[in-house]
Design a protein around this motif. Sequence first.
Motif, PDB file in Angstrom:
ATOM      1  N   ARG A   2     -66.464 -89.272 -85.027  1.00 34.07           N
ATOM      2  CA  ARG A   2     -66.672 -90.142 -83.871  1.00 34.07           C
ATOM      3  C   ARG A   2     -66.738 -91.609 -84.322  1.00 34.07           C
ATOM      4  O   ARG A   2     -66.138 -92.480 -83.737  1.00 34.07           O
ATOM      5  CB  ARG A   2     -67.983 -89.762 -83.165  1.00 34.07           C
ATOM      6  CG  ARG A   2     -67.834 -89.606 -81.663  1.00 34.07           C
ATOM      7  CD  ARG A   2     -69.119 -89.117 -81.039  1.00 34.07           C
ATOM      8  NE  ARG A   2     -69.424 -87.735 -81.344  1.00 34.07           N
ATOM      9  CZ  ARG A   2     -70.643 -87.274 -81.646  1.00 34.07           C
ATOM     10  NH1 ARG A   2     -71.667 -88.088 -81.694  1.00 34.07           N
ATOM     11  NH2 ARG A   2     -70.834 -85.995 -81.890  1.00 34.07           N
ATOM     12  N   ALA A   3     -67.469 -91.847 -85.422  1.00 31.40           N
ATOM     13  CA  ALA A   3     -67.638 -93.223 -85.908  1.00 31.40           C
ATOM     14  C   ALA A   3     -66.303 -93.824 -86.318  1.00 31.40           C
ATOM     15  O   ALA A   3     -66.037 -95.000 -86.058  1.00 31.40           O
ATOM     16  CB  ALA A   3     -68.610 -93.248 -87.078  1.00 31.40           C
ATOM     17  N   THR A   4     -65.435 -93.014 -86.943  1.00 29.28           N
ATOM     18  CA  THR A   4     -64.164 -93.567 -87.400  1.00 29.28           C
ATOM     19  C   THR A   4     -63.247 -93.890 -86.226  1.00 29.28           C
ATOM     20  O   THR A   4     -62.417 -94.790 -86.311  1.00 29.28           O
ATOM     21  CB  THR A   4     -63.424 -92.619 -88.370  1.00 29.28           C
ATOM     22  OG1 THR A   4     -63.283 -91.362 -87.743  1.00 29.28           O
ATOM     23  CG2 THR A   4     -64.137 -92.494 -89.675  1.00 29.28           C
ATOM     24  N   LYS A   5     -63.419 -93.169 -85.116  1.00 27.54           N
ATOM     25  CA  LYS A   5     -62.604 -93.456 -83.932  1.00 27.54           C
ATOM     26  C   LYS A   5     -62.842 -94.883 -83.447  1.00 27.54           C
ATOM     27  O   LYS A   5     -61.947 -95.587 -83.039  1.00 27.54           O
ATOM     28  CB  LYS A   5     -62.983 -92.484 -82.802  1.00 27.54           C
ATOM     29  CG  LYS A   5     -61.992 -91.373 -82.596  1.00 27.54           C
ATOM     30  CD  LYS A   5     -62.285 -90.609 -81.337  1.00 27.54           C
ATOM     31  CE  LYS A   5     -62.019 -89.136 -81.591  1.00 27.54           C
ATOM     32  NZ  LYS A   5     -62.783 -88.264 -80.740  1.00 27.54           N
ATOM     33  N   PHE A   6     -64.133 -95.283 -83.499  1.00 33.05           N
ATOM     34  CA  PHE A   6     -64.465 -96.621 -83.007  1.00 33.05           C
ATOM     35  C   PHE A   6     -64.203 -97.703 -84.051  1.00 33.05           C
ATOM     36  O   PHE A   6     -64.171 -98.874 -83.733  1.00 33.05           O
ATOM     37  CB  PHE A   6     -65.919 -96.667 -82.525  1.00 33.05           C
ATOM     38  CG  PHE A   6     -66.131 -95.778 -81.338  1.00 33.05           C
ATOM     39  CD1 PHE A   6     -65.544 -96.095 -80.118  1.00 33.05           C
ATOM     40  CD2 PHE A   6     -66.866 -94.612 -81.454  1.00 33.05           C
ATOM     41  CE1 PHE A   6     -65.706 -95.256 -79.031  1.00 33.05           C
ATOM     42  CE2 PHE A   6     -67.033 -93.770 -80.370  1.00 33.05           C
ATOM     43  CZ  PHE A   6     -66.454 -94.090 -79.144  1.00 33.05           C
ATOM     44  N   GLY A   7     -64.025 -97.269 -85.310  1.00 32.25           N
ATOM     45  CA  GLY A   7     -63.636 -98.205 -86.351  1.00 32.25           C
ATOM     46  C   GLY A   7     -64.746 -99.147 -86.777  1.00 32.25           C
ATOM     47  O   GLY A   7     -65.769 -99.270 -86.108  1.00 32.25           O
TER      48      GLY A   7
END
Length: 365
Positions: free
Chosen positions: A297-302
Amino acid sequence: MSDVGSTSEKLLYLESGWGQGDILELLLHVGIIILHPLRLEILAYLDRLLCKPVETSLQNSLTTASPERKAHLSTVINLGQKMADFNLEKKYQEQEETFFDDGREIELLHFIYSNPDIETIRNSPTKVLAAIDNFARTKKYLMNVGEDKGRIVADLIAEVKPEVMVELGGYIGYSCVLFGDAVRKAGGKRYFSLERNPEFAAVIASLVDLAGLSDIVKVIVGSSDVSIKRLHASGDLKHIDLMFLDHYKPAYTTDLKLCEELGLITPSTVLAADNVIAPGNPPYLEYVRSSVEQKKRATKFGGTVNGVDSRFADKTANQYLKREGKAQLDETRVGNPLLIYESKLVNSFEPSGVPVRKEPSFVDV
Ligand SMILES: C[S@@+](CC[C@H](N)C(=O)[O-])C[C@H]1O[C@@H](n2cnc3c(N)ncnc32)[C@H](O)[C@@H]1O
């Protein structure tokens, strides 16, 4: 869920395509994931606080796991506070406003080499460490890991027996001499000390030579991320068995993710990170305690490119500004989100005698 609670030896296997819903969510929340090349094994293990009712059976699954499985655990040791009494005679000098890079590192070398007993110090890591401690206790504070926290990592080295150990942040070589010696005693082959400041690196090299550890210790000058990439590209560093993180706090997470991406960290790697409670490193703690889903999830938001997480105080973010300029950190790194860490807090004391404040919600192990 009941399957998990009643499973003692049996492990759950899930194909690497995710989306198994609630049960996975629960397991990721409370468990360690052991990465396997073909499939992910989930070995459930509960923190005492999280889910007491099923603790015993799940603990059993850990204790009855085969040595091979245990060897796959990725572990993070976070150094905090130990409740044993601190011996005040061993207290370092007070930490001043400016407490490093003011010439004291070279003063230390003069202090040690002008010792009339220098020949008895030579080739003795213990005596070199005693000489460094003596300087820090009687002359000027040094930002070393110190005796108490150092012993915790040295014990860990004896247990893990790393063939290759890496430290991020060597300063004047205290941890390097202590841990390099421990790695050699444990049968290891190489201790890489990564230090950005060339003057500090020269001090490390001098004291490593004095301690008779030049055969096992290699001091690498440069920013940790650049050095890690170069060591990996040259084939000198293929796997990290044990890594000690003690450098620029905002770089803990970016460097760990870099090592994960390069395949240097595998489920048998153990990480020991200093100062995660005080002065504190919220992004690092958050990362190593995140579930796969949370990481994805965190990587999706960058993240931000070349930025330092805003949760770091200005003092931490600008600690090395004088020499290195503004920190350049690649916060877009994703690491390997499929690696999950078992995290332990090991309590201890700073060499100044200050017990590290305990994190309110953390579980002691
Ligand atoms: C707390 S001191 C290390 C103390 C040492 N580990 C010990 O216990 O003896 C932190 C060191 O990390 C170095 N450092 C900071 N950022 C770095 C980076 N990105 N790469 C390599 N070294 C770095 C600093 O120059 C400093 O010497």
